[in-house]
Design an enzyme around this catalytic site. Structure first.
Site, short mmCIF file in Angstrom:
data_model
loop_
_atom_site.label_atom_id
_atom_site.label_comp_id
_atom_site.label_asym_id
_atom_site.label_seq_id
_atom_site.Cartn_x
_atom_site.Cartn_y
_atom_site.Cartn_z
N THR A 134 0.78 -1.05 0.08
CA THR A 134 -0.08 -0.07 0.06
C THR A 134 0.84 1.40 -0.21
OG1 THR A 134 -0.05 -0.12 2.51
CG2 THR A 134 -2.03 -1.15 0.99
N GLU A 154 0.76 -5.76 10.99
CA GLU A 154 2.20 -6.37 11.39
C GLU A 154 3.09 -5.27 11.84
OE1 GLU A 154 3.38 -8.46 7.87
OE2 GLU A 154 4.31 -6.66 7.01
N GLU A 167 12.64 -5.02 9.00
CA GLU A 167 13.41 -5.74 8.09
C GLU A 167 14.65 -6.20 8.64
OE1 GLU A 167 13.69 -3.82 3.77
OE2 GLU A 167 11.91 -2.56 4.19
N PRO A 172 21.80 9.06 16.53
CA PRO A 172 21.70 9.82 15.37
C PRO A 172 22.22 9.01 13.91
CG PRO A 172 23.74 10.60 16.54
CD PRO A 172 23.09 9.18 17.62
N GLY A 173 21.98 9.69 12.92
CA GLY A 173 22.26 9.24 11.68
C GLY A 173 22.13 10.09 10.49
N CYS A 233 8.69 1.94 5.03
CA CYS A 233 7.68 2.07 5.90
C CYS A 233 7.76 3.44 6.59
CB CYS A 233 7.72 1.06 7.21
SG CYS A 233 7.35 -0.70 6.69
N LYS A 290 19.41 0.64 6.25
CA LYS A 290 19.99 0.21 7.39
C LYS A 290 20.56 -1.07 7.08
CE LYS A 290 16.12 -2.73 9.11
NZ LYS A 290 15.20 -2.92 10.34
#
Length: 411
Positions: free
Chosen positions: A73, A130, A134, A231-232, A239, A304
């Site tokens: 979706t 759900e 991942e 942090p990143g 999602c 990630k």
């Protein structure tokens, strides 16, 4: 795919139906098209023990007691959830299902979709969102934090709840609207938390504080928790971006000013630019330094670690901005092969090629494998031994001993 394999593992007889004949053929041979630890073994187990089958024929569902809808979706340009594939799947079920069959909606869908599905099919439908990460999907399905069952029909709710017999997790039974909204709310809150810590990291740099220590103090407060406090370069994946946009669209349609979430999305875009500015400073000595023609090596391209997914990857968002500034980019990622990512990044399968003659290296994904790289060799291969660690993944002292000038985030 994950739901089908895990439900078969729990002892159910499961038939997976999809319109993609190539995918069905691969799955029937036990070939898994995604990098998901443990999934291949569960599919092989289900196939060999006769509890799992795959087909393109919806008629195979005619004797099903429960049909679980796991249809993608995506969101459209304005943030509205695109339900064409979902509605097509519902339409294909109308004349196939047994009169007593219950439909469980596992797709992330706007509030009201489960009730609309009930009306379209003339049978009970249950919202059963759900909460799978991942790279951890199998574990999360079999060891969930919670199981959410949103229904108005108690018998239908009982039947869907029974799918999870043997799974040790609290079951939260509620109405469909609350279950649907809870999925969006959960993902959007995680996005808020990440954007918060990224802005906090920028404040740490301005004030001479260390975000690692600040986040550690925060995380020990049980009201806050330590998850999502690193942090990143920003948040991404399949999602969080789509669900934050969808929730903003839902709020707007309902006449609710969700300014906090809008600012979260804006902060995420700002983070991409902030990382580019930090790279400019590190490799040129100025925040507005020229990157034109400079060769940069990127360590990590997936959104990630632990996945091969580059959808809405913040690493690629940063890469795009670096390329627009004129940088020449070479990238390495343990999760993808050299043919997966095209465009602005030349992907290589040898990490030394990322460092060779590079004006700087940029860590964009938190792969643990990067800890074990031969950093002294990479420093020797680089034109300028400079590294920008946007994940604070590496040991600054180790990198400096290897010959790098180290630049972390919020440190």
């Amino acid at each position: 795919m994950t739901s089908a394999a895990c439900l078969a593992h729990l002892g159910h007889r499961v038939t997976g139906v999809d319109v993609d004949a190539t995918k069905i053929s691969s799955l029937s041979r036990g070939e898994i098209p995604i990098a998901e630890p443990g999934l291949g073994a569960l599919v092989a187990e289900g196939l060999s023990e006769g509890r799992l089958a795959f087909t393109t024929d919806p008629d195979a569902l005619s004797r099903a007691e429960v049909v679980v809808l796991c249809v993608p979706t995506p969101t459209g340009p304005e943030g509205a959830t695109e339900l064409r594939a979902f509605d097509a799947a519902v339409g294909s079920l109308a004349e196939v299902l047994d009169p007593d069959c219950v439909v469980a909606v596992k797709s992330t869908v706007p509030v009201g979709t489960t009730t609309r599905t009930e009306r379209l099919l003339g049978r009970p439908a249950v919202s059963n969102p759900e909460f799978l990460r991942e790279g951890h999907a199998v574990h999360d399905f079999l060891h969930p934090d919670r199981i959410v069952v949103g229904a108005t029909d108690p018998t239908a709710a009982d039947l869907v709840t029974a799918l999870y017999d043997g799974v040790a997790a609290p079951v939260l039974r509620t109405d469909p609207a609350s279950a649907e909204l809870a999925k969006y709310a959960s993902n959007a809150f995680l996005a808020v938390k990440v954007s918060y810590v990224n802005v906090l990291a920028e404040l740490c740099e301005r004030l001479g504080a260390d975000i690692v220590d600040v986040a550690r103090v925060m995380g020990l407060d049980p009201r806050i928790g330590s998850a999502f406090l690193a942090p990143g370069p920003g948040w991404g994946g399949s999602c969080l971006p789509k669900d934050t946009r969808a929730l903003l669209h839902t709020a707007d349609e309902a006449g609710v000013d969700f300014a906090l979430l809008a600012d979260t999305v804006a902060a995420n875009r700002h983070q991409h630019e902030r990382v580019v500015t930090k790279v400019r400073q590190a490799v040129t000595g100025a925040t507005d330094g020229c990157l034109d023609g400079l060769r940069l090596g990127l360590l990590g391209l997936t959104f990630k670690a632990g996945t091969d997914d580059v959808r809405a990857s913040p690493a690629l968002a940063v890469a795009t901005r670096l390329a627009e500034a004129g940088a020449v980019l070479t990238g390495y990622d343990p999760g993808i092969d050299r043919d997966r990512v095209a465009g602005v990044v030349q992907v290589v399968d040898d990490v030394t090629l990322v460092a060779k003659d590079a004006a700087g290296l940029v860590v964009l994904t938190e792969w643990p494998e990067f800890h074990d790289l031969d950093w002294a060799l990479l420093a020797a291969l680089s034109e300028r031994a400079t590294i920008v660690d946007t994940r604070n993944l590496l040991d600054p002292e180790l990198l400096e001993r290897a010959g790098f000038a180290y630049h972390g985030l919020g440190r």
